[in-house]
Design an enzyme around this catalytic site. Structure first.
Site, PDB file in Angstrom:
ATOM      1  N   GLU A  25     -18.347 -15.792  50.772  1.00 32.50           N
ATOM      2  CA  GLU A  25     -19.330 -15.665  51.862  1.00 32.50           C
ATOM      3  C   GLU A  25     -18.860 -14.514  52.737  1.00 32.50           C
ATOM      4  O   GLU A  25     -17.856 -14.644  53.450  1.00 32.50           O
ATOM      5  CB  GLU A  25     -19.353 -16.951  52.705  1.00 32.50           C
ATOM      6  CG  GLU A  25     -19.934 -18.154  52.002  1.00 32.50           C
ATOM      7  CD  GLU A  25     -21.448 -18.184  52.017  1.00 32.50           C
ATOM      8  OE1 GLU A  25     -22.064 -17.152  52.388  1.00 32.50           O
ATOM      9  OE2 GLU A  25     -22.004 -19.217  51.632  1.00 32.50           O
ATOM     10  N   LYS A  45      -6.159 -22.350  54.043  1.00 34.54           N
ATOM     11  CA  LYS A  45      -5.469 -21.294  54.808  1.00 34.54           C
ATOM     12  C   LYS A  45      -6.373 -20.971  55.994  1.00 34.54           C
ATOM     13  O   LYS A  45      -7.352 -20.246  55.883  1.00 34.54           O
ATOM     14  CB  LYS A  45      -5.290 -20.056  53.919  1.00 34.54           C
ATOM     15  CG  LYS A  45      -4.057 -19.226  54.251  1.00 34.54           C
ATOM     16  CD  LYS A  45      -4.004 -18.696  55.657  1.00 34.54           C
ATOM     17  CE  LYS A  45      -4.696 -17.375  55.825  1.00 34.54           C
ATOM     18  NZ  LYS A  45      -4.756 -16.922  57.225  1.00 34.54           N
ATOM     19  N   GLU A  94     -21.245  -3.605  59.761  1.00 34.94           N
ATOM     20  CA  GLU A  94     -21.190  -4.820  60.576  1.00 34.94           C
ATOM     21  C   GLU A  94     -20.474  -4.496  61.896  1.00 34.94           C
ATOM     22  O   GLU A  94     -19.349  -3.999  61.882  1.00 34.94           O
ATOM     23  CB  GLU A  94     -20.427  -5.910  59.821  1.00 34.94           C
ATOM     24  CG  GLU A  94     -20.537  -7.261  60.482  1.00 34.94           C
ATOM     25  CD  GLU A  94     -19.847  -8.354  59.667  1.00 34.94           C
ATOM     26  OE1 GLU A  94     -18.686  -8.165  59.273  1.00 34.94           O
ATOM     27  OE2 GLU A  94     -20.488  -9.394  59.437  1.00 34.94           O
ATOM     28  N   TRP A 153     -17.809 -26.849  55.463  1.00 34.13           N
ATOM     29  CA  TRP A 153     -18.797 -26.499  54.443  1.00 34.13           C
ATOM     30  C   TRP A 153     -18.139 -26.306  53.070  1.00 34.13           C
ATOM     31  O   TRP A 153     -18.809 -26.334  52.040  1.00 34.13           O
ATOM     32  CB  TRP A 153     -19.565 -25.229  54.835  1.00 34.13           C
ATOM     33  CG  TRP A 153     -20.540 -25.442  55.967  1.00 34.13           C
ATOM     34  CD1 TRP A 153     -20.694 -26.581  56.714  1.00 34.13           C
ATOM     35  CD2 TRP A 153     -21.501 -24.516  56.481  1.00 34.13           C
ATOM     36  NE1 TRP A 153     -21.681 -26.402  57.657  1.00 34.13           N
ATOM     37  CE2 TRP A 153     -22.191 -25.153  57.535  1.00 34.13           C
ATOM     38  CE3 TRP A 153     -21.839 -23.210  56.147  1.00 34.13           C
ATOM     39  CZ2 TRP A 153     -23.207 -24.528  58.264  1.00 34.13           C
ATOM     40  CZ3 TRP A 153     -22.850 -22.571  56.867  1.00 34.13           C
ATOM     41  CH2 TRP A 153     -23.530 -23.221  57.911  1.00 34.13           C
ATOM     42  N   CYS A 205     -21.751 -14.521  61.525  1.00 31.94           N
ATOM     43  CA  CYS A 205     -22.043 -13.697  60.336  1.00 31.94           C
ATOM     44  C   CYS A 205     -23.522 -13.363  60.257  1.00 31.94           C
ATOM     45  O   CYS A 205     -23.903 -12.323  59.739  1.00 31.94           O
ATOM     46  CB  CYS A 205     -21.577 -14.394  59.075  1.00 31.94           C
ATOM     47  SG  CYS A 205     -22.218 -16.055  58.934  1.00 31.94           S
TER      48      CYS A 205
HETATM   49  P1  NAD Z   1     -11.145 -11.576  57.491  1.00 30.36           P
HETATM   50  O1  NAD Z   1     -11.706 -11.157  56.189  1.00 30.36           O
HETATM   51  O2  NAD Z   1     -10.292 -10.627  58.239  1.00 30.36           O
HETATM   52  O3  NAD Z   1     -10.253 -12.903  57.321  1.00 30.36           O
HETATM   53  C1  NAD Z   1     -10.770 -14.096  56.760  1.00 30.36           C
HETATM   54  C2  NAD Z   1      -9.619 -14.923  56.201  1.00 30.36           C
HETATM   55  O4  NAD Z   1      -9.029 -14.204  55.113  1.00 30.36           O
HETATM   56  C3  NAD Z   1      -8.490 -15.193  57.196  1.00 30.36           C
HETATM   57  O5  NAD Z   1      -7.986 -16.494  57.011  1.00 30.36           O
HETATM   58  C4  NAD Z   1      -7.453 -14.159  56.796  1.00 30.36           C
HETATM   59  O6  NAD Z   1      -6.125 -14.537  57.131  1.00 30.36           O
HETATM   60  C5  NAD Z   1      -7.631 -14.132  55.301  1.00 30.36           C
HETATM   61  N1  NAD Z   1      -7.121 -12.919  54.652  1.00 30.36           N
HETATM   62  C6  NAD Z   1      -6.770 -11.741  55.234  1.00 30.36           C
HETATM   63  N2  NAD Z   1      -6.273 -10.887  54.304  1.00 30.36           N
HETATM   64  C7  NAD Z   1      -6.339 -11.524  53.115  1.00 30.36           C
HETATM   65  C8  NAD Z   1      -5.983 -11.165  51.782  1.00 30.36           C
HETATM   66  N3  NAD Z   1      -5.462  -9.976  51.500  1.00 30.36           N
HETATM   67  N4  NAD Z   1      -6.192 -12.069  50.796  1.00 30.36           N
HETATM   68  C9  NAD Z   1      -6.740 -13.274  51.063  1.00 30.36           C
HETATM   69  N5  NAD Z   1      -7.082 -13.675  52.308  1.00 30.36           N
HETATM   70  C10 NAD Z   1      -6.887 -12.813  53.323  1.00 30.36           C
HETATM   71  O7  NAD Z   1     -12.397 -12.052  58.382  1.00 30.36           O
HETATM   72  P2  NAD Z   1     -12.398 -12.545  59.892  1.00 30.36           P
HETATM   73  O8  NAD Z   1     -12.215 -11.369  60.788  1.00 30.36           O
HETATM   74  O9  NAD Z   1     -11.500 -13.713  60.039  1.00 30.36           O
HETATM   75  O10 NAD Z   1     -13.905 -13.087  60.031  1.00 30.36           O
HETATM   76  C11 NAD Z   1     -14.980 -12.267  60.320  1.00 30.36           C
HETATM   77  C12 NAD Z   1     -15.733 -11.898  59.070  1.00 30.36           C
HETATM   78  O11 NAD Z   1     -16.170 -13.075  58.405  1.00 30.36           O
HETATM   79  C13 NAD Z   1     -16.988 -11.098  59.341  1.00 30.36           C
HETATM   80  O12 NAD Z   1     -17.088 -10.054  58.415  1.00 30.36           O
HETATM   81  C14 NAD Z   1     -18.111 -12.104  59.144  1.00 30.36           C
HETATM   82  O13 NAD Z   1     -19.354 -11.557  58.783  1.00 30.36           O
HETATM   83  C15 NAD Z   1     -17.544 -12.932  58.044  1.00 30.36           C
HETATM   84  N6  NAD Z   1     -18.201 -14.243  58.025  1.00 30.36           N
HETATM   85  C16 NAD Z   1     -19.074 -14.509  56.997  1.00 30.36           C
HETATM   86  C17 NAD Z   1     -19.753 -15.733  56.979  1.00 30.36           C
HETATM   87  C18 NAD Z   1     -20.707 -16.092  55.866  1.00 30.36           C
HETATM   88  O14 NAD Z   1     -21.018 -17.247  55.720  1.00 30.36           O
HETATM   89  N7  NAD Z   1     -21.165 -15.131  55.085  1.00 30.36           N
HETATM   90  C19 NAD Z   1     -19.532 -16.660  57.996  1.00 30.36           C
HETATM   91  C20 NAD Z   1     -18.649 -16.330  59.019  1.00 30.36           C
HETATM   92  C21 NAD Z   1     -17.972 -15.114  59.012  1.00 30.36           C
END
Ligand code: NAD
Length: 488
Positions: free
Chosen positions: A245, A171, A378, A156, A279
């Site tokens: 997102e 990443k 959440e 997407w 999500c």
């Molecule tokens: P996360 O925020 O822990 O990690 C997401 C990504 O960010 C990973 O690749 C991670 O390595 C990276 N990341 C971690 N620390 C970072 C930093 N300091 N700077 C930049 N990047 C960093 O999320 P997750 O546990 O992987 O995914 C679950 C979350 O994603 C839930 O909160 C869910 O609601 C959300 N989500 C949102 C959507 C949407 O479209 N709104 C879709 C799917 C998931």
């Protein structure tokens, strides 16, 4: 062993350590990827910046052909990709087949949208002028992806960004990097060197250097609210384009005219797909007081029949969660609610007989209210808290009583209720009688703390294009409105 993919080469870069990738159904190590460094992130940005000068001038038709070719190659590798995705992410095969279809078709969709137009012509202010609105790529886009839909959420971002002429540094989540690396090796190798780069590793060590890099003008991130806020705090002073997102706390309202069996089936699907790790998972349910008993009984009966197990087995409805710390968070939300008077009707435990793997039984709770964490934050797991409402106006008020605004669901056959819900609810997507569907041509994204980005549709392409207004006068002559005044 998957490595980084930088400037068309697979390498360890300057990484010295590896990160194990675990199958959440068995807790076994499947493979490992390099733990990237700031130097790796910077090397990838440099490669993407060089490639941008070529890619932005590549014709939209050629870009479209390459995106279609990627989709076609991915389809040839479907069986392997779906299997690997199931092993690293955990959800059942049918859900990964669906994610795979989204991956391929998103490439095909943006191949065509990307060559359809690049702006518009305006009625000019003066007869001798041409006024153009040009849509241009930003440059290097960082795509930071979570683990729950690692390929769909990458596509997407990636497909519209490439179609618009940007180059990429991706990443992947450190929990689910394997399918992305497989795609780079087998399905994206025809893109020019440096157009697609992938750096593996931890967010803090690899993604933050991307967020802070002056040559990365767009940060496309899907993930948690907490990390989204951190990215915003780092990138906003640099005036970067932020495409965020974030999390959700989606409500599901059942109208008093709804059918209990259909409602139970819709609710279970909305709350339990991917073990509740979507999500837009339903995270709180509002039932009409007058019929709450019927709806509750139908749901409990439906949930009792669902089968847990490894996603790779064809009889599995609900797979494991992604990791133990995510499971513990759900357990804490359930126990905090129980401590305040909630009642568990079904589930609430780690299932007997599945000792390995991060399983948690699908759980239905009643007697909940908005003082409980499970109704506010959440949860991101297989928990379905049910709360009763007295009037439809109250149901809408409760739906809007959240910091998040990603999606909201309603089941009803009453068009007036549907219209009211659709117009009054503050959420980026509203589903009426068919929860959690998407449409390539329609925008997906949130309101409030769920972030304001949009993916899919025309809006999804525009997130990766900036707007330039060109005023072009064909008459290179002195204009009567220039100095000195009073001479016309
Ligand atoms: P996360 O925020 O822990 O990690 C997401 C990504 O960010 C990973 O690749 C991670 O390595 C990276 N990341 C971690 N620390 C970072 C930093 N300091 N700077 C930049 N990047 C960093 O999320 P997750 O546990 O992987 O995914 C679950 C979350 O994603 C839930 O909160 C869910 O609601 C959300 N989500 C949102 C959507 C949407 O479209 N709104 C879709 C799917 C998931």
């Amino acid at each position: 062993m998957p490595l980084h993919y930088i400037d068309g080469q697979f390498s360890m870069g300057s990484s010295k350590e590896m990160i194990d990738v675990i199958d959440p159904a068995t807790e076994q190590v499947i493979d490992s990827v390099p733990r990237g460094t700031e130097a790796d992130a910077h090397a990838a940005v440099a490669a993407a910046k060089r490639a941008y000068q070529v890619w932005r001038r590549t014709s939209a038709n050629v870009r479209a052909t390459m995106l279609h070719e990627a989709a076609s190659k991915m389809r040839q590798h479907q069986e392997h990709i779906v299997r690997l995705l199931t092993l690293e992410e955990g959800k059942p095969v049918p859900e990964n087949e669906e994610e795979f279809e989204w991956l391929c078709t998103t490439f095909d969709y943006y191949a065509e949208l990307g060559r359809h137009e690049r702006g518009r012509v305006l009625p000019s202010g003066e007869w001798s002028q041409l006024n153009l609105v040009l849509k241009e790529p930003y440059g290097v886009a960082a795509c930071i992806v979570p683990w729950n839909y690692p390929l769909l959420l990458l596509a997407w971002k990636m497909a519209p960004a490439l179609a618009a002429g940007n180059t990429l540094v991706i990443k992947p989540s450190e929990l689910t990097p394997l399918t992305t690396m497989y795609l780079a090796e087998h399905c994206w190798d025809h893109f020019p060197q440096g157009v697609i780069n992938i750096v593996n590793g931890l967010g803090i060590e690899v993604a933050e250097p991307l967020v802070l890099h002056p040559d990365v003008p767009v940060i496309a991130f899907t993930g948690s609210l907490q990390i989204g806020q951190r990215i915003a705090s780092l990138a906003s002073p640099m005036m970067k384009k932020l495409h965020l997102e974030l999390g959700g706390k989606d409500a599901f309202v059942v109208s008093d005219d709804a059918d209990p069996e259909m409602t139970a089936s819709a609710l279970a699907y909305a709350a339990l797909t991917n073990a509740g790790q979507v999500c837009t998972s339903t995270e709180r349910v509002y039932l009409p007081k007058s019929r709450a008993k019927e709806f509750t009984e139908a749901l409990v009966e439906h949930v009792r029949k669902l089968r847990m197990g490894p996603g790779i087995e064809s009889t599995t409805d609900i797979g494991p969660m992604i990791g133990d710390r995510y499971r513990q968070k759900v357990e804490q939300h359930i126990s905090e609610a129980v401590g305040k008077g909630a009642k568990v009707l079904v589930g609430g435990k780690r299932p007997a007989g599945l000792d390995k793997g991060y399983y948690l039984e699908p759980t239905v709770l009643t007697n909940v209210d908005h003082s409980m964490v499970i109704m506010r934050e959440e949860t991101f797991g297989p928990a379905i808290p049910l709360m009763e409402y007295s009037s439809f106006a109250e149901a809408i008020e409760l739906t809007n009583d959240s910091q998040f605004g990603l999606g909201a669901c309603l089941v009803t056959s009453d068009p007036l209720k549907a219209k009211l819900f659709m117009e009054e609810v503050k959420a980026g997507t509203v589903w009426i009688n068919d929860p959690l569907t998407d449409n390539y041509a329609g925008p997906f994204g949130g309101m409030k703390f769920s972030g304001g980005a949009r993916e899919l549709g025309q809006e999804g392409l525009d997130e990766f294009r900036e707007t330039k207004h060109v005023h072009w006068d064909f008459a290179a002559k002195i204009k009567p409105w220039w100095y000195p005044y009073g001479q016309s």
